[in-house]
Design a protein around this motif. Structure first.
Motif, PDB file in Angstrom:
ATOM      1  N   LEU A 235      -3.786  11.876  -6.061  1.00 56.62           N
ATOM      2  CA  LEU A 235      -3.621  12.452  -4.727  1.00 56.62           C
ATOM      3  C   LEU A 235      -3.818  11.399  -3.636  1.00 56.62           C
ATOM      4  O   LEU A 235      -3.111  11.407  -2.619  1.00 56.62           O
ATOM      5  CB  LEU A 235      -4.618  13.608  -4.540  1.00 56.62           C
ATOM      6  CG  LEU A 235      -4.352  14.861  -5.376  1.00 56.62           C
ATOM      7  CD1 LEU A 235      -5.490  15.862  -5.216  1.00 56.62           C
ATOM      8  CD2 LEU A 235      -3.028  15.509  -4.975  1.00 56.62           C
ATOM      9  N   VAL A 236      -4.776  10.493  -3.839  1.00 57.60           N
ATOM     10  CA  VAL A 236      -4.990   9.423  -2.863  1.00 57.60           C
ATOM     11  C   VAL A 236      -3.769   8.519  -2.793  1.00 57.60           C
ATOM     12  O   VAL A 236      -3.298   8.145  -1.711  1.00 57.60           O
ATOM     13  CB  VAL A 236      -6.257   8.612  -3.205  1.00 57.60           C
ATOM     14  CG1 VAL A 236      -6.353   7.370  -2.337  1.00 57.60           C
ATOM     15  CG2 VAL A 236      -7.510   9.475  -3.020  1.00 57.60           C
ATOM     16  N   ARG A 237      -3.235   8.140  -3.980  1.00 55.21           N
ATOM     17  CA  ARG A 237      -2.048   7.286  -3.981  1.00 55.21           C
ATOM     18  C   ARG A 237      -0.865   7.987  -3.318  1.00 55.21           C
ATOM     19  O   ARG A 237      -0.097   7.363  -2.592  1.00 55.21           O
ATOM     20  CB  ARG A 237      -1.688   6.890  -5.425  1.00 55.21           C
ATOM     21  CG  ARG A 237      -2.641   5.889  -6.046  1.00 55.21           C
ATOM     22  CD  ARG A 237      -2.037   5.262  -7.290  1.00 55.21           C
ATOM     23  NE  ARG A 237      -1.844   6.236  -8.338  1.00 55.21           N
ATOM     24  CZ  ARG A 237      -2.719   6.472  -9.319  1.00 55.21           C
ATOM     25  NH1 ARG A 237      -3.866   5.800  -9.338  1.00 55.21           N
ATOM     26  NH2 ARG A 237      -2.464   7.354 -10.258  1.00 55.21           N
ATOM     27  N   THR A 238      -0.734   9.295  -3.568  1.00 52.88           N
ATOM     28  CA  THR A 238       0.355  10.052  -2.946  1.00 52.88           C
ATOM     29  C   THR A 238       0.195  10.077  -1.432  1.00 52.88           C
ATOM     30  O   THR A 238       1.161   9.884  -0.685  1.00 52.88           O
ATOM     31  CB  THR A 238       0.381  11.489  -3.499  1.00 52.88           C
ATOM     32  OG1 THR A 238       0.600  11.448  -4.910  1.00 52.88           O
ATOM     33  CG2 THR A 238       1.500  12.299  -2.842  1.00 52.88           C
ATOM     34  N   ALA A 239      -1.039  10.314  -0.966  1.00 52.41           N
ATOM     35  CA  ALA A 239      -1.284  10.370   0.477  1.00 52.41           C
ATOM     36  C   ALA A 239      -0.991   9.033   1.155  1.00 52.41           C
ATOM     37  O   ALA A 239      -0.541   8.992   2.301  1.00 52.41           O
ATOM     38  CB  ALA A 239      -2.733  10.803   0.734  1.00 52.41           C
ATOM     39  N   LEU A 244       2.589   2.915  -8.217  1.00 53.15           N
ATOM     40  CA  LEU A 244       2.159   1.914  -9.181  1.00 53.15           C
ATOM     41  C   LEU A 244       3.368   1.150  -9.687  1.00 53.15           C
ATOM     42  O   LEU A 244       4.436   1.731  -9.883  1.00 53.15           O
ATOM     43  CB  LEU A 244       1.464   2.584 -10.377  1.00 53.15           C
ATOM     44  CG  LEU A 244       0.094   3.195 -10.076  1.00 53.15           C
ATOM     45  CD1 LEU A 244      -0.450   3.859 -11.327  1.00 53.15           C
ATOM     46  CD2 LEU A 244      -0.874   2.150  -9.571  1.00 53.15           C
ATOM     47  N   PRO A 245       3.240  -0.175  -9.894  1.00 50.03           N
ATOM     48  CA  PRO A 245       4.355  -0.971 -10.390  1.00 50.03           C
ATOM     49  C   PRO A 245       4.703  -0.577 -11.826  1.00 50.03           C
ATOM     50  O   PRO A 245       3.909  -0.041 -12.534  1.00 50.03           O
ATOM     51  CB  PRO A 245       3.829  -2.401 -10.312  1.00 50.03           C
ATOM     52  CG  PRO A 245       2.348  -2.266 -10.391  1.00 50.03           C
ATOM     53  CD  PRO A 245       2.004  -0.981  -9.704  1.00 50.03           C
TER      54      PRO A 245
END
Length: 245
Positions: A235-239, A244-245
């Motif tokens: 969720l943090v990465r989405t926000a 991610l590579p």
């Protein structure tokens, strides 16, 4: 055992460089054992002096098989022993010098080893205050500040569990990016809410009269905790719009 496929060496490279790998190839080699590894993490470990890849004239990183193995050792020690990066670097450097050194026995149980389950719950590694300061590589004033924000808390008898070392190491690393402990109160509040949700699910199992059912509650707690951590990270990465590579 890490797989270290050759890669990253294009046409025109010398024979000496043909076995070197690009950072993307290293990421692929590490990801089976460490699914959360990212290119940013590898670069951070390099910046902290844990690994020293070669550089091409154009500035691209080129990693040897030994570099990849060392990265695997660093990540494994972080995962299993909760040591700060400075302690990990010093330990690996000592091993490379041929010194007989041992890691402290803190952290998660290794594969095949499980904590003893009693009526009071599973046993865990416990540290005194001085032991925590030494293991985390922090000063007493740092710990007092983090305790004031609720990031670390002693047990009722004044000791600390092994997870406190992990928290200390992560707070220290975040501090290198300018994120101060007071900024982390929102993360602590979110963690408390997530823990409350998990507790609602497992509380009936913990109160059960059957010891095996109570033991199952601990397994379910660990499983749910892992899922909530993964969801929180996603969720943090989405926000942030981070992929991610």
């Amino acid at each position: 055992m890490l797989q270290t496929p050759s890669g990253g060496a294009g046409h025109g490279t010398t024979a000496a460089d043909s076995g070197l790998m690009s950072i993307g190839t290293v990421l692929h080699a590490l990801r089976d054992e460490f699914p959360d590894i990212t290119i940013s993490k590898i670069r951070f470990l390099e910046a902290e002096g844990l690994v020293e890849p070669r550089r091409t004239p154009a500035g691209y990183r080129k990693f040897s098989a030994g570099d990849v193995e060392r990265l695997g050792q660093v990540l494994r020690i972080q995962r299993d022993h909760y040591l700060p990066l400075k302690a990990i670097r010093e330990h690996l450097d000592a091993v490379e010098r041929g010194e007989a050194v041992r890691l402290p026995s803190l952290g998660r149980p290794r594969d095949g080893e499980f904590p003893e389950v009693t009526d009071e719950g599973p046993t865990a590694a416990r540290l005194g205050r001085d032991e925590l300061l030494a293991a985390a590589g922090i000063e007493s004033g740092d710990l007092e500040e983090w305790e004031s924000y609720g990031l670390i808390a002693p047990l009722p008898d004044g000791a600390y569990d092994a997870e406190a070392v992990t928290v200390a190491a992560l707070v220290t690393e975040l501090g290198r990016f300018g994120i101060e402990p007071r900024h982390l109160r929102v993360m602590k509040a979110a963690a408390d809410r997530e823990a409350g949700l998990v507790d609602q699910v497992v509380a009936p199992l913990r109160r059960h009269r059957n010891p095996q059912t109570r033991a199952h509650a601990e397994e379910r707690t660990n499983e749910l905790a892992g899922l909530t951590v993964r969801l929180h990270a996603a969720l943090v990465r989405t926000a942030l719009g981070v992929r991610l590579p």
